[in-house]
Design a protein around this motif. Structure first.
Motif, PDB file in Angstrom:
ATOM      1  N   GLY A 233      20.296  53.379  52.492  1.00 15.38           N
ATOM      2  CA  GLY A 233      19.576  53.636  51.234  1.00 15.38           C
ATOM      3  C   GLY A 233      18.414  52.739  51.046  1.00 15.38           C
ATOM      4  O   GLY A 233      17.900  52.643  50.037  1.00 15.38           O
ATOM      5  N   TYR A 234      18.039  51.975  52.219  1.00 12.55           N
ATOM      6  CA  TYR A 234      17.122  50.963  52.165  1.00 12.55           C
ATOM      7  C   TYR A 234      15.702  51.213  51.450  1.00 12.55           C
ATOM      8  O   TYR A 234      15.306  50.420  50.847  1.00 12.55           O
ATOM      9  CB  TYR A 234      16.881  50.435  53.423  1.00 12.55           C
ATOM     10  N   HIS A 235      15.220  52.645  51.853  1.00 12.43           N
ATOM     11  CA  HIS A 235      13.900  52.967  51.443  1.00 12.43           C
ATOM     12  C   HIS A 235      13.986  53.500  50.001  1.00 12.43           C
ATOM     13  O   HIS A 235      13.012  54.099  49.570  1.00 12.43           O
ATOM     14  CB  HIS A 235      13.474  53.867  52.384  1.00 12.43           C
ATOM     15  N   VAL A 236      15.138  53.434  49.179  1.00 11.70           N
ATOM     16  CA  VAL A 236      15.014  53.591  47.858  1.00 11.70           C
ATOM     17  C   VAL A 236      13.802  52.648  47.157  1.00 11.70           C
ATOM     18  O   VAL A 236      13.571  53.006  46.164  1.00 11.70           O
ATOM     19  CB  VAL A 236      16.664  53.395  47.265  1.00 11.70           C
ATOM     20  N   LEU A 237      13.850  51.631  47.913  1.00 12.48           N
ATOM     21  CA  LEU A 237      12.954  50.480  47.226  1.00 12.48           C
ATOM     22  C   LEU A 237      11.421  51.133  47.062  1.00 12.48           C
ATOM     23  O   LEU A 237      10.577  50.459  46.416  1.00 12.48           O
ATOM     24  CB  LEU A 237      13.052  49.252  47.904  1.00 12.48           C
ATOM     25  N   ASP A 238      11.144  52.079  47.757  1.00 11.49           N
ATOM     26  CA  ASP A 238       9.748  52.540  48.035  1.00 11.49           C
ATOM     27  C   ASP A 238       9.541  53.221  46.694  1.00 11.49           C
ATOM     28  O   ASP A 238       8.259  54.006  46.602  1.00 11.49           O
ATOM     29  CB  ASP A 238       9.703  53.594  49.335  1.00 11.49           C
ATOM     30  N   ASP A 239      10.402  53.703  45.858  1.00  8.69           N
ATOM     31  CA  ASP A 239      10.458  54.269  44.706  1.00  8.69           C
ATOM     32  C   ASP A 239      10.967  53.585  43.483  1.00  8.69           C
ATOM     33  O   ASP A 239      12.164  53.314  43.322  1.00  8.69           O
ATOM     34  CB  ASP A 239      10.953  55.809  44.558  1.00  8.69           C
ATOM     35  N   GLU A 240      10.298  52.622  42.879  1.00  7.48           N
ATOM     36  CA  GLU A 240      10.670  51.839  42.074  1.00  7.48           C
ATOM     37  C   GLU A 240      11.591  52.339  40.956  1.00  7.48           C
ATOM     38  O   GLU A 240      12.613  51.914  40.358  1.00  7.48           O
ATOM     39  CB  GLU A 240       9.664  50.683  41.444  1.00  7.48           C
ATOM     40  N   ASP A 241      10.925  53.415  40.384  1.00  6.05           N
ATOM     41  CA  ASP A 241      11.586  54.201  39.417  1.00  6.05           C
ATOM     42  C   ASP A 241      13.045  54.767  39.810  1.00  6.05           C
ATOM     43  O   ASP A 241      14.124  54.514  38.872  1.00  6.05           O
ATOM     44  CB  ASP A 241      10.696  55.274  38.885  1.00  6.05           C
ATOM     45  N   LEU A 242      12.999  55.269  40.713  1.00  8.43           N
ATOM     46  CA  LEU A 242      14.347  55.915  41.337  1.00  8.43           C
ATOM     47  C   LEU A 242      15.404  54.568  41.609  1.00  8.43           C
ATOM     48  O   LEU A 242      16.573  54.969  41.076  1.00  8.43           O
ATOM     49  CB  LEU A 242      14.111  56.578  42.666  1.00  8.43           C
ATOM     50  N   TYR A 243      14.986  53.762  42.150  1.00  9.99           N
ATOM     51  CA  TYR A 243      15.916  52.507  42.574  1.00  9.99           C
ATOM     52  C   TYR A 243      16.415  51.966  41.079  1.00  9.99           C
ATOM     53  O   TYR A 243      17.625  51.727  40.832  1.00  9.99           O
ATOM     54  CB  TYR A 243      15.029  51.357  43.085  1.00  9.99           C
ATOM     55  N   GLN A 244      15.339  51.938  39.998  1.00 11.10           N
ATOM     56  CA  GLN A 244      15.877  51.406  38.799  1.00 11.10           C
ATOM     57  C   GLN A 244      16.940  52.119  37.989  1.00 11.10           C
ATOM     58  O   GLN A 244      17.983  51.707  37.503  1.00 11.10           O
ATOM     59  CB  GLN A 244      14.908  50.989  37.732  1.00 11.10           C
TER      60      GLN A 244
END
Length: 348
Positions: A233-244
């Motif tokens: 899941g590391y690249h979830v941080l490339d989408d801040e809205d999704l990560y939050q």
């Protein structure tokens, strides 16, 4: 379920059975079957079935291309590797783990003998038998996840059926793994349908996402395939809205520190690893070894690694271990007992 061993407290959720095979076992099985390997001794074979330096995820698959043919189609070897994994995990102080694998990849008979090639269902039965005997002999709790493979959508429906068939025999969930991402490709539709069926049938679900590919793979896994956990899941941080959103929802990320560097899933700057952001934000994640023999690691090494490179302290590592217990795919009553066991041993 037997009582949990008071000498063991660690929980591991992201562990590939075929990536945990002892090199000694691999060599012995190859000799018994008359199969050739690129080396004749354990020490010389290790470089061919492992990664000792950071590279690319394709380098990892090269190791599997060497080891899988040795095991495939061999009843004794399949049961043996499951049994030995219990011993190896017990020696690490693991009280509970979930081993994942694709039964179809272990069905091919390469010896030329007719009529002895196990079906996918028989592979599951062999792994179940090995894990059950190993659990008994080493006083450990072992369960398994069945992996659908992105490159083989034709297997996914059967994988769901096998999860249901063996749900009372140690299989606790469904995974999706593989090299190709498959996002918005027609070949991915059978996987989506299979995971939707799994949700409807009450089969637990975790998906490799955000290791290869971007955050859209994570969103697809969660939104369309109803993943309860995310592998890596590391690249979830490339989408801040999704990560939050996922952080707020308590989505569990199965973080594998050493492998994330070895495969190139993340950059090699120790200060920038996504797990450090997860920790700072109080996100729900845990530590696992992924493919311990391929990456020459173990859950013990993973804990040492995050202490030395990310500054994780013992309190945080204990929290991550408790996160793993709470995110496991055991039935609720058994999960509650595991969580209580971990809490008791870790203290306040």
């Amino acid at each position: 379920m037997a009582e949990f061993d008071p000498s063991k407290k660690w929980v591991e959720l992201h562990l590939h059975l075929d990536g945990a095979v002892r090199t000694e076992t691999l060599l012995e099985v190859a000799r018994r079957r008359g199969l050739s390997l690129p080396a004749d001794t354990v020490d010389d074979l290790v470089p061919h079935v492992s990664m000792n330096n950071p590279g690319h995820i394709d380098d990892m698959f090269h190791a599997f291309h060497t080891l899988i043919p040795v095991l495939s189609g061999d009843h004794a070897a399949i049961r043996r590797i499951a049994y030995e994994l219990c011993e190896d995990q017990a020696q690490q102080g693991v009280v509970y783990f979930e081993a994942r694998y694709c039964p179809h990849l272990l069905t091919s008979n390469l010896t030329g003998e007719s009529g002895d090639d196990p079906t996918a269902a028989e592979v599951v039965e062999l792994v179940n038998a090995g894990l059950q005997q190993g659990s008994k002999d080493y006083n450990i709790q072992a369960r398994s996840l069945l992996c659908a493979i992105r490159e083989h959508p034709e297997w996914s429906h059967e994988m769901v059926e096998l999860c249901g068939k063996y749900s009372s025999d140690g299989v606790v969930g469904l995974d999706l793994a593989g090299g190709k991402v498959g996002y918005k490709e027609d070949a991915n539709l059978p996987h989506i349908k299979a995971f939707q069926d799994a949700q409807r049938l009450g089969v637990h679900r975790t998906i490799h996402a955000g290791e290869v590919g971007g955050p859209e793979i994570v969103e697809e896994a969660v939104t369309e395939m109803h993943a309860e956990r995310i592998g890596h899941g590391y690249h979830v941080l490339d989408d801040e809205d999704l990560y939050q959103r996922l952080k707020k929802e308590g989505m569990h990320f199965e973080v594998c520190p050493v492998s994330s560097y070895m495969t190139g899933a993340v950059q090699t700057d120790f200060k920038q690893h996504p797990a450090k952001r997860f920790a700072q934000d109080g996100a729900n994640f845990s530590l696992s070894s992924d493919d311990p023999r391929v990456f020459l690691t173990s859950l013990t090494r993973e804990r040492k690694f995050v202490k030395e490179n990310w500054g994780f302290d013992d309190a945080l590592i204990s929290t991550l271990n408790l996160n793993a217990a709470r995110a496991c795919f055991l039935p609720e009553a058994d999960k509650a007992r595991l969580v209580s066991h971990v809490q008791m041993l870790q203290g306040p």
